[in-house]
Write an enzyme that holds these catalytic residues in place. Structure first.
Site, PDB file in Angstrom:
ATOM      1  N   GLU A 188       1.656  20.019  29.104  1.00 45.60           N
ATOM      2  CA  GLU A 188       1.859  19.718  30.658  1.00 45.60           C
ATOM      3  C   GLU A 188       0.653  19.329  31.664  1.00 45.60           C
ATOM      4  O   GLU A 188       0.822  18.837  32.583  1.00 45.60           O
ATOM      5  CB  GLU A 188       2.828  20.791  31.007  1.00 45.60           C
ATOM      6  CG  GLU A 188       4.223  20.525  30.297  1.00 45.60           C
ATOM      7  CD  GLU A 188       4.333  21.212  29.019  1.00 45.60           C
ATOM      8  OE1 GLU A 188       3.123  21.699  28.392  1.00 45.60           O
ATOM      9  OE2 GLU A 188       5.335  21.342  28.425  1.00 45.60           O
ATOM     10  N   HIS A 241      14.198  27.448  30.122  1.00 44.90           N
ATOM     11  CA  HIS A 241      14.653  25.993  30.259  1.00 44.90           C
ATOM     12  C   HIS A 241      15.692  25.858  31.843  1.00 44.90           C
ATOM     13  O   HIS A 241      15.819  24.698  32.083  1.00 44.90           O
ATOM     14  CB  HIS A 241      15.713  25.472  29.145  1.00 44.90           C
ATOM     15  CG  HIS A 241      14.840  25.034  28.038  1.00 44.90           C
ATOM     16  ND1 HIS A 241      14.258  26.185  27.557  1.00 44.90           N
ATOM     17  CD2 HIS A 241      14.986  24.142  26.977  1.00 44.90           C
ATOM     18  CE1 HIS A 241      13.595  25.771  26.099  1.00 44.90           C
ATOM     19  NE2 HIS A 241      14.182  24.463  26.189  1.00 44.90           N
TER      20      HIS A 241
END
Lengths: 332, 334
Positions: free
Chosen positions: A66, A135
């Protein structure tokens, strides 16, 4: 260009996918990068068909990195390209936080516009679909405290198209947050042609006189249902969809709160330090004396986002919004 | 030719002497309270200048950390002018003007490595010539950004040169506490790219390594990790006291290999340099620094700059803050 008024019923996910297709076709500087965005078309299929149409130079499956995804977007923007980054889930943005907060958001300011961060970061988030840990977290307030970053959170498919189009074309970095529950759960009529919704313009999705429910993203959907059910109880509730929390449409908030005199702010994020607090402070600044009751907020709880079996207790639902409105109507 | 010729070596030495001389003046300015924190360049000159001389300034980017700007003279006078603004804390110190391909100083260690990979990747997507060279240190190589960006660079075959200056110290932390690897360049193996270690006190060796890495990058073969080993001869920054941790014997040994002295002696021995030239270069370097300092001090600073360049245009809240700021300035003037 001949503009038609044709619309199609699309899910929010389809609207996002269509927008990515049309923006890539419109502007060859647009590149899409992220984990599984190419061959797989994204884990939710948001980027489906892009690699087939635009090739693997412009649609890039990256390593699971990321920080390098967000960080390389800075370099791509420096090269004059327009990166549209997918962070697979917003909770994973922690791994990119120093690049988003410390680099992307500051790039224009620290270089006095020598470099322009025309970067869109798309990320799904939000509860209601029983995901694994990290999530579903609603992190928007953390990002809202980072100057230099715009934060867009659509609640309809049409807005998803209009706002994503504006985000990609915006010369400043935009965090575009997509509600997981809305991907397939939200469907509405989306204009077929070029469709732009300016960033920073809230939408009064339902008019009302007694109380306004202010929200963003999927919670707008729930707020609308509550407002409609309140009609049967003789309460005229307005619903204001902020659409973007940065820039914030202060005028729209002020106008509707001044009109109704009562307000409830609904967010999925934890209560402490959430963006609802910012809305209430704004109301305090702008129209405190028009209030007939304290502004209420409906939030998640001050605990980490829970596992699936506890999720329904955590995420605000229609019952909680409904009782907050009734309480606000009774007080003052 | 991968080796610098005598003419190039003279130009490299000139830039090294200028960097060393100007760093000394900057140190004094900081001690007088006239500029902010400075990271002295002493001991790094051959690595920085040698690398930069192997680049094509018109096509190749340099992404410095914070110690390098005085060594980037080859990229144009504006680099120093902007650096002086930066040292004063002026907002224009972050804007090196077009078309100079140098990014402003980077404080977040390792953070510009993924930028370099993205920039190089973007250049290759646009079929632009050139490479990107990013400077970082032995300490920064422990950051996640180094590993993530190095890995991504390898996968993408981005035309980037990852240039690690190993000066043996990350502030007070010695390299053996930074890594258990035999060398910093050996980390290239995990990225699937070549890693080379060069003597960073030898500008010709550095030049050759960068020349080869550049050639590899521009021919589409991808990145190279170069480790240039040097010894930090000064403090980490003006806020640091290295006598607390640098063994004096080690420092003395390193001073024997001082890159500026070594190249000066070498060129003097070959009649390519002399004391007159040395004095001329040093005098001009100080004049140039003083001129840049004066110019920086005389650069106007408007209160509005506090609010400028966050977004292209203000949000309504920023507009309000801007007018509040201007009102408070007005009140202060009354």
């Amino acid at each position: 260009m001949q503009m038609s008024n044709k619309v199609s019923e699309l899910s929010m996910l389809e609207a996002i996918n269509e927008t990515l297709h049309s923006e890539m076709a419109r502007d060859e500087r647009v590149v899409v990068l992220g984990e599984d965005v190419g061959r797989n078309g994204g884990v939710f299929r948001a980027t489906e068909g892009l690699i087939e149409k635009f090739g693997e130079r412009r649609v890039v499956d990256t390593p699971i990195s990321e920080a390098a995804i967000a960080g390389s977007a800075v370099g791509l923007a420096m090269a004059g390209l327009v990166p549209v980054v997918e962070i697979q889930f917003l909770g994973f943005s922690y791994q990119a936080m120093h690049q988003i907060a410390g680099q992307i958001a500051r790039l224009r300011y620290r270089t006095q516009s020598r470099f322009e961060p025309q970067i869109t970061i798309r990320a799904p988030f939000g509860g209601g679909v029983r995901t694994p840990e990290l999530h579903s977290d609603s992190l928007e307030a953390q990002f809202a405290n980072i100057p230099g970053l715009k934060i867009v959170m659509p609640s309809t498919a049409a807005d998803a198209k209009g706002l994503l189009t504006s985000a990609i074309r915006d010369p400043d970095p935009v965090l575009f947050l997509e509600p997981l529950r809305g991907y397939r759960g939200i469907r509405d009529l989306v204009p077929d042609e070029d469709h732009l919704v300016p960033l920073g313009q809230a939408n009064l999705v339902k008019k009302g006189d007694d109380v306004v429910i202010i929200s963003w993203s999927y919670q707008v959907e729930l707020s609308k249902r509550v407002a409609e059910s309140l009609e049967g109880e003789g309460i005229s509730a307005a619903v204001l969809d902020l659409r973007s929390i940065v820039p914030l449409d202060i005028e729209a908030v002020t106008e509707i709160v001044s009109h109704c005199g009562r307000a409830v702010v609904v967010q999925e994020a934890p209560e402490t330090g959430g963006f609802a607090s910012e809305i209430i402070a704004t109301i305090n600044d702008e129209c405190f004396w028009s209030l007939e009751a304290p502004v209420a907020r409906v939030s998640g709880f001050d605990v980490p986002y829970p596992v699936g079996m506890l999720e329904n207790l955590y995420v605000p639902d229609e019952t909680r919004i409904h009782s907050a409105v009734l309480k606000t109507m009774e007080s003052g | 030719m991968p080796k610098p010729d005598d003419k190039q070596l003279q130009m490299i030495l000139e830039d090294m002497v200028i960097a060393r001389t100007q760093a000394g003046r900057l140190w004094n300015l900081q001690r007088q309270g006239q500029v902010g924190t400075i990271a002295p360049i002493d001991g790094h000159e051959a690595a920085i200048v040698g690398a930069v001389h192997a680049l094509e300034t018109e096509s190749d980017w340099v992404l410095p950390q914070y110690r390098e700007p005085l060594g980037l003279r080859r990229y144009g006078a504006e680099v120093l002018d902007t650096f002086m603004l930066y040292n004063l804390g002026h907002p224009a110190g972050g804007h090196i003007p077009e078309p100079i391909k140098v990014a402003p100083s980077q404080i977040s260690l390792g953070a510009s490595i993924p930028h370099a990979v993205g920039l190089a990747w973007g250049m290759s997507l646009k079929d632009e010539p050139g490479v990107v060279l990013v400077f970082f240190g032995d300490g920064a190589s422990s950051e996640g950004d180094f590993y993530e960006a190095g890995n991504l660079a390898g996968v993408l075959k981005a035309p980037v040169i990852l240039f690690c200056i190993n000066n043996q110290w990350a502030i007070s932390t010695p390299t053996h506490l930074q890594t258990a690897a035999d060398s910093f360049s050996s980390k290239a193996e995990a990225f699937g790219i070549p890693g080379v270690t060069v003597d960073g006190n030898d500008p010709a060796a550095v030049y050759e390594a960068v020349f080869n890495a550049r050639k590899r990058a521009t021919s589409g073969k991808g990145p190279t990790l170069i480790e240039a080993t040097v010894y930090r001869l000064g403090a980490h920054t003006t806020a640091d006291d290295p006598t607390r941790y640098v063994p004096s014997d080690d420092l003395s040994a390193a001073q024997e290999k001082d890159p500026v002295h070594t190249l000066t002696q070498d060129l003097k021995n070959r009649n390519l340099w002399n004391d007159t030239k040395q004095n001329e270069v040093e005098t001009a370097a100080l004049e140039r620094l003083d001129e840049a300092f004066e110019r920086a001090k005389n650069t106007p600073l408007l209160p509005n700059s506090l609010m400028d360049h966050c977004f292209v245009s203000d949000t309504s809240r920023q507009l309000r803050q801007r007018s509040m700021l201007m009102d408070s300035m007005g009140n202060a003037n009354e």
